[in-house]
Motif scaffolding. Structure first.
Motif, PDB file in Angstrom:
ATOM      1  N   LEU A 111       0.925  -1.205   0.094  1.00 55.42           N
ATOM      2  CA  LEU A 111      -0.006  -0.031  -0.023  1.00 55.42           C
ATOM      3  C   LEU A 111       0.812   1.338  -0.072  1.00 55.42           C
ATOM      4  CD1 LEU A 111      -3.122   0.671   2.157  1.00 55.42           C
ATOM      5  CD2 LEU A 111      -1.367   2.306   2.076  1.00 55.42           C
ATOM      6  N   PHE A 112       0.924   2.045  -1.014  1.00 57.21           N
ATOM      7  CA  PHE A 112       1.501   3.322  -1.187  1.00 57.21           C
ATOM      8  C   PHE A 112       0.850   4.337  -1.005  1.00 57.21           C
ATOM      9  CE2 PHE A 112       3.374  -0.019  -3.825  1.00 57.21           C
ATOM     10  CZ  PHE A 112       4.556   0.182  -3.609  1.00 57.21           C
ATOM     11  N   VAL A 113       1.516   5.375   0.059  1.00 60.20           N
ATOM     12  CA  VAL A 113       0.920   6.719   0.186  1.00 60.20           C
ATOM     13  C   VAL A 113       1.630   7.708  -0.345  1.00 60.20           C
ATOM     14  CG1 VAL A 113       0.064   8.099   2.243  1.00 60.20           C
ATOM     15  CG2 VAL A 113      -0.289   5.729   2.216  1.00 60.20           C
ATOM     16  N   ALA A 114       1.325   8.710  -0.915  1.00 61.56           N
ATOM     17  CA  ALA A 114       2.330   9.781  -1.372  1.00 61.56           C
ATOM     18  C   ALA A 114       1.750  10.947  -0.497  1.00 61.56           C
ATOM     19  CB  ALA A 114       1.663  10.302  -2.936  1.00 61.56           C
ATOM     20  N   LEU A 115       2.852  11.260   0.420  1.00 71.23           N
ATOM     21  CA  LEU A 115       2.693  12.328   1.534  1.00 71.23           C
ATOM     22  C   LEU A 115       2.719  13.621   0.970  1.00 71.23           C
ATOM     23  CD1 LEU A 115       4.689  10.817   4.488  1.00 71.23           C
ATOM     24  CD2 LEU A 115       2.184  10.691   4.206  1.00 71.23           C
ATOM     25  N   ALA A 116       3.754  13.735  -0.399  1.00 74.37           N
ATOM     26  CA  ALA A 116       3.696  15.094  -0.824  1.00 74.37           C
ATOM     27  C   ALA A 116       4.509  14.642  -2.358  1.00 74.37           C
ATOM     28  CB  ALA A 116       4.711  16.019  -0.243  1.00 74.37           C
ATOM     29  N   PRO A 117       4.616  15.431  -3.335  1.00 77.45           N
ATOM     30  CA  PRO A 117       5.391  15.162  -4.433  1.00 77.45           C
ATOM     31  C   PRO A 117       6.680  14.499  -4.076  1.00 77.45           C
ATOM     32  CG  PRO A 117       4.026  17.131  -4.821  1.00 77.45           C
ATOM     33  CD  PRO A 117       4.023  16.753  -3.215  1.00 77.45           C
ATOM     34  N   GLY A 118       6.860  13.389  -4.705  1.00 76.51           N
ATOM     35  CA  GLY A 118       8.411  12.972  -4.214  1.00 76.51           C
ATOM     36  C   GLY A 118       8.484  12.173  -2.922  1.00 76.51           C
ATOM     37  N   VAL A 119       7.474  12.131  -2.116  1.00 80.96           N
ATOM     38  CA  VAL A 119       7.585  11.616  -0.925  1.00 80.96           C
ATOM     39  C   VAL A 119       6.488  10.406  -0.624  1.00 80.96           C
ATOM     40  CG1 VAL A 119       7.411  11.925   1.688  1.00 80.96           C
ATOM     41  CG2 VAL A 119       8.426  13.840   0.163  1.00 80.96           C
ATOM     42  N   VAL A 120       7.135   9.171  -0.847  1.00 79.24           N
ATOM     43  CA  VAL A 120       6.171   8.137  -0.887  1.00 79.24           C
ATOM     44  C   VAL A 120       6.608   7.215   0.303  1.00 79.24           C
ATOM     45  CG1 VAL A 120       5.297   5.919  -2.095  1.00 79.24           C
ATOM     46  CG2 VAL A 120       5.667   8.152  -3.453  1.00 79.24           C
ATOM     47  N   ILE A 121       5.530   6.701   0.968  1.00 76.64           N
ATOM     48  CA  ILE A 121       5.853   5.772   2.133  1.00 76.64           C
ATOM     49  C   ILE A 121       4.833   4.561   1.685  1.00 76.64           C
ATOM     50  CG2 ILE A 121       5.615   5.299   4.584  1.00 76.64           C
ATOM     51  CD1 ILE A 121       7.054   7.772   3.869  1.00 76.64           C
ATOM     52  N   GLU A 122       5.545   3.260   1.991  1.00 79.26           N
ATOM     53  CA  GLU A 122       4.907   2.072   1.612  1.00 79.26           C
ATOM     54  C   GLU A 122       4.650   1.271   2.796  1.00 79.26           C
ATOM     55  OE1 GLU A 122       6.154  -2.350  -0.321  1.00 79.26           O
ATOM     56  OE2 GLU A 122       7.080  -0.553  -0.785  1.00 79.26           O
ATOM     57  N   PHE A 123       3.454   0.687   3.030  1.00 75.79           N
ATOM     58  CA  PHE A 123       3.165  -0.428   3.860  1.00 75.79           C
ATOM     59  C   PHE A 123       3.119  -1.732   3.456  1.00 75.79           C
ATOM     60  CE2 PHE A 123       2.079   3.838   5.416  1.00 75.79           C
ATOM     61  CZ  PHE A 123       2.596   4.067   6.684  1.00 75.79           C
ATOM     62  N   VAL A 124       3.388  -2.743   3.911  1.00 73.70           N
ATOM     63  CA  VAL A 124       3.298  -4.053   3.244  1.00 73.70           C
ATOM     64  C   VAL A 124       2.946  -5.205   4.379  1.00 73.70           C
ATOM     65  CG1 VAL A 124       5.883  -4.669   3.627  1.00 73.70           C
ATOM     66  CG2 VAL A 124       4.499  -5.643   1.836  1.00 73.70           C
ATOM     67  N   THR A 125       2.062  -6.132   3.894  1.00 79.15           N
ATOM     68  CA  THR A 125       1.921  -7.031   4.848  1.00 79.15           C
ATOM     69  C   THR A 125       1.645  -8.353   3.960  1.00 79.15           C
ATOM     70  OG1 THR A 125       0.338  -7.813   6.660  1.00 79.15           O
ATOM     71  CG2 THR A 125      -0.766  -6.839   4.648  1.00 79.15           C
ATOM     72  N   ALA A 126       1.559  -9.552   4.588  1.00 76.32           N
ATOM     73  CA  ALA A 126       1.226 -10.773   3.888  1.00 76.32           C
ATOM     74  C   ALA A 126      -0.070 -10.662   3.445  1.00 76.32           C
ATOM     75  CB  ALA A 126       1.659 -12.125   4.772  1.00 76.32           C
ATOM     76  N   LEU A 127      -0.066 -11.241   2.177  1.00 75.71           N
ATOM     77  CA  LEU A 127      -1.523 -11.180   1.587  1.00 75.71           C
ATOM     78  C   LEU A 127      -2.515 -12.059   2.464  1.00 75.71           C
ATOM     79  CD1 LEU A 127      -2.860  -9.853  -0.963  1.00 75.71           C
ATOM     80  CD2 LEU A 127      -2.273 -12.215  -2.084  1.00 75.71           C
ATOM     81  N   ARG A 128      -2.238 -12.949   3.048  1.00 70.53           N
ATOM     82  CA  ARG A 128      -3.100 -13.632   4.144  1.00 70.53           C
ATOM     83  C   ARG A 128      -3.709 -12.884   5.150  1.00 70.53           C
ATOM     84  NH1 ARG A 128      -0.120 -15.203   8.577  1.00 70.53           N
ATOM     85  NH2 ARG A 128       2.192 -14.979   8.279  1.00 70.53           N
ATOM     86  N   HIS A 129      -2.866 -11.668   5.589  1.00 68.38           N
ATOM     87  CA  HIS A 129      -3.452 -10.793   6.352  1.00 68.38           C
ATOM     88  C   HIS A 129      -4.549  -9.639   6.048  1.00 68.38           C
ATOM     89  CE1 HIS A 129      -0.245 -12.170   9.167  1.00 68.38           C
ATOM     90  NE2 HIS A 129       0.630 -11.451   8.673  1.00 68.38           N
ATOM     91  N   VAL A 130      -5.032  -9.902   4.890  1.00 70.02           N
ATOM     92  CA  VAL A 130      -5.941  -8.850   4.187  1.00 70.02           C
ATOM     93  C   VAL A 130      -7.290  -9.440   3.983  1.00 70.02           C
ATOM     94  CG1 VAL A 130      -6.375  -7.409   2.010  1.00 70.02           C
ATOM     95  CG2 VAL A 130      -3.928  -7.827   2.723  1.00 70.02           C
TER      96      VAL A 130
END
Length: 133
Positions: A111-130
């Motif tokens: 899951l990618f969140v663009a906080l500002a132009p050029g500032v991206v934070i990713e959150f990742v989890t095992a697909l089984r947790h979704v």
């Protein structure tokens, strides 16, 4: 939550790969067949550095090397759901991407969140947790 990996975008993949493998002591791991060239370099068996081929030229005509984003791993379904709740409550837009299973590496959701132009934070989890609705 824990820091998962850093992604480095560079026009010189081989030099960066050699540094992280030969100097830093990481190992080259398997990487999904993304549309952009790159490497996943592992520490303790987990991908810690993602190298990606630079595809956007800098203003000087050369590709701009940069650290593209940081990623945080959420280890449980409860942690993932709590994060999604906070994300939705903040009305933050995001993008999702699935990473297929490769060998022992389980399938994941990014899951990618663009906080500002050029500032991206990713959150990742095992697909089984979704929890799919």
């Amino acid at each position: 939550m824990q820091l998962d990996h850093a992604t480095i975008v560079t026009a010189d993949l081989e030099t960066a790969r050699r540094f992280f493998v030969d100097v830093a002591g990481l190992t080259q791991g398997k990487r999904p067949p993304f549309s952009i060239d790159g490497y996943w370099l592992c520490a303790s068996g987990r991908p810690a550095i993602h190298l990606i081929d630079a595809t956007v030229p800098a203003q000087t005509g050369r590709a701009a090397p940069r650290i593209d984003h940081i990623a945080f791993r959420l280890e449980s379904a409860d942690e993932w759901q709590a994060f999604l709740h906070r994300l939705h409550a903040a009305d933050m837009p995001y993008q999702l991407a699935e990473v297929p299973q490769i060998g022992p590496q389980q399938a994941e959701l990014q899951l990618f969140v663009a906080l500002a132009p050029g500032v991206v934070i990713e959150f990742v989890t095992a697909l089984r947790h979704v929890h799919r609705s």
